[in-house]
Design a protein around this motif. Structure first.
Motif, mmCIF file in Angstrom:
data_model
loop_
_atom_site.group_PDB
_atom_site.id
_atom_site.type_symbol
_atom_site.label_atom_id
_atom_site.label_comp_id
_atom_site.label_asym_id
_atom_site.label_seq_id
_atom_site.Cartn_x
_atom_site.Cartn_y
_atom_site.Cartn_z
ATOM 1 N N UNK A 1 11.993 1.271 7.711
ATOM 2 C CA UNK A 1 12.930 2.352 7.438
ATOM 3 C C UNK A 1 12.216 3.678 7.659
ATOM 4 N N UNK A 2 12.772 4.495 8.557
ATOM 5 C CA UNK A 2 12.205 5.799 8.894
ATOM 6 C C UNK A 2 13.262 6.845 8.567
ATOM 7 N N UNK B 1 0.850 -1.188 0.000
ATOM 8 C CA UNK B 1 0.000 0.000 0.000
ATOM 9 C C UNK B 1 0.891 1.246 0.000
ATOM 10 N N UNK B 2 0.438 2.295 -0.691
ATOM 11 C CA UNK B 2 1.145 3.576 -0.687
ATOM 12 C C UNK B 2 0.190 4.646 -0.176
ATOM 13 N N UNK B 3 0.618 5.344 0.877
ATOM 14 C CA UNK B 3 -0.116 6.503 1.395
ATOM 15 C C UNK B 3 0.796 7.697 1.123
ATOM 16 N N UNK B 4 0.411 8.525 0.163
ATOM 17 C CA UNK B 4 1.294 9.614 -0.277
ATOM 18 C C UNK B 4 0.535 10.936 -0.317
ATOM 19 N N UNK B 5 1.187 11.988 0.236
ATOM 20 C CA UNK B 5 0.659 13.356 0.228
ATOM 21 C C UNK B 5 -0.762 13.443 0.792
ATOM 22 N N UNK C 1 2.811 -0.650 14.233
ATOM 23 C CA UNK C 1 2.610 -1.551 15.365
ATOM 24 C C UNK C 1 2.341 -2.972 14.896
ATOM 25 N N UNK C 2 2.594 -3.893 15.773
ATOM 26 C CA UNK C 2 2.295 -5.322 15.682
ATOM 27 C C UNK C 2 2.551 -5.919 14.305
ATOM 28 N N UNK C 3 3.797 -6.209 14.059
ATOM 29 C CA UNK C 3 4.252 -6.857 12.833
ATOM 30 C C UNK C 3 3.924 -6.079 11.566
ATOM 31 N N UNK C 4 4.101 -4.783 11.647
ATOM 32 C CA UNK C 4 4.192 -3.975 10.435
ATOM 33 C C UNK C 4 5.658 -4.070 10.028
ATOM 34 N N UNK C 5 5.918 -4.657 8.863
ATOM 35 C CA UNK C 5 7.264 -5.059 8.470
ATOM 36 C C UNK C 5 7.618 -4.485 7.095
ATOM 37 N N UNK C 6 8.892 -4.109 6.943
ATOM 38 C CA UNK C 6 9.439 -3.612 5.671
ATOM 39 C C UNK C 6 8.660 -2.421 5.123
ATOM 40 N N UNK C 7 8.272 -1.520 5.998
ATOM 41 C CA UNK C 7 7.552 -0.308 5.609
ATOM 42 C C UNK C 7 8.525 0.866 5.570
ATOM 43 N N UNK D 1 1.035 -5.699 8.553
ATOM 44 C CA UNK D 1 1.140 -4.885 7.340
ATOM 45 C C UNK D 1 2.533 -5.107 6.746
ATOM 46 N N UNK D 2 2.608 -5.289 5.426
ATOM 47 C CA UNK D 2 3.869 -5.638 4.770
ATOM 48 C C UNK D 2 4.175 -4.723 3.584
ATOM 49 N N UNK D 3 5.437 -4.289 3.504
ATOM 50 C CA UNK D 3 5.980 -3.556 2.349
ATOM 51 C C UNK D 3 5.136 -2.342 1.954
#
Length: 101
Positions: free
Chosen positions: A91-92, A9-13, A51-57, A30-32
């Motif tokens: 990655x933040x 999923x992409x959340x942009x602007x 939170x809770x296994x949100x991975x590779x975001x 949530x993945x990638x």
């Protein structure tokens, strides 16, 4: 905005303001995903929460001011602009987090 069980999923602007809870919340498996170029301002508890296994975001180039603490929570991390909890391998980068409790 709360998301669960998302992939690619992409959340942009997006502007997310003045919620009585987290501004953007990725909760439960949530993945990638990408959160990019958003303004997440004046929300309660936390601005952006992974939170809770949100991975590779990837969370980048966001403006996150004014997250507010609530008296309902006796927790040192409330009022945070950006928070991860049980969320590995994310990655933040290049986020502006300012004026949060």
């Amino acid at each position: 905005m709360k998301f669960s069980y998302t992939e690619d999923m992409v959340v942009r602007r997006v502007e997310v303001r003045e919620n009585r809870g987290p501004g953007l919340w990725l909760d439960a498996l949530n993945y990638r995903n990408v959160i990019e170029g958003c303004t997440v301002q004046d929300n309660w508890f936390v601005g952006i929460l992974l939170e809770y296994y949100t991975i590779d975001t990837l969370v980048q180039h966001n403006l996150i001011p004014g997250s507010r603490r609530l008296d309902l929570f006796d927790n040192f991390s409330v009022g945070s602009g950006l928070k991860t909890q049980l969320a590995p391998r994310n990655t933040l980068v290049h986020n502006t987090v300012t004026g949060n409790d």
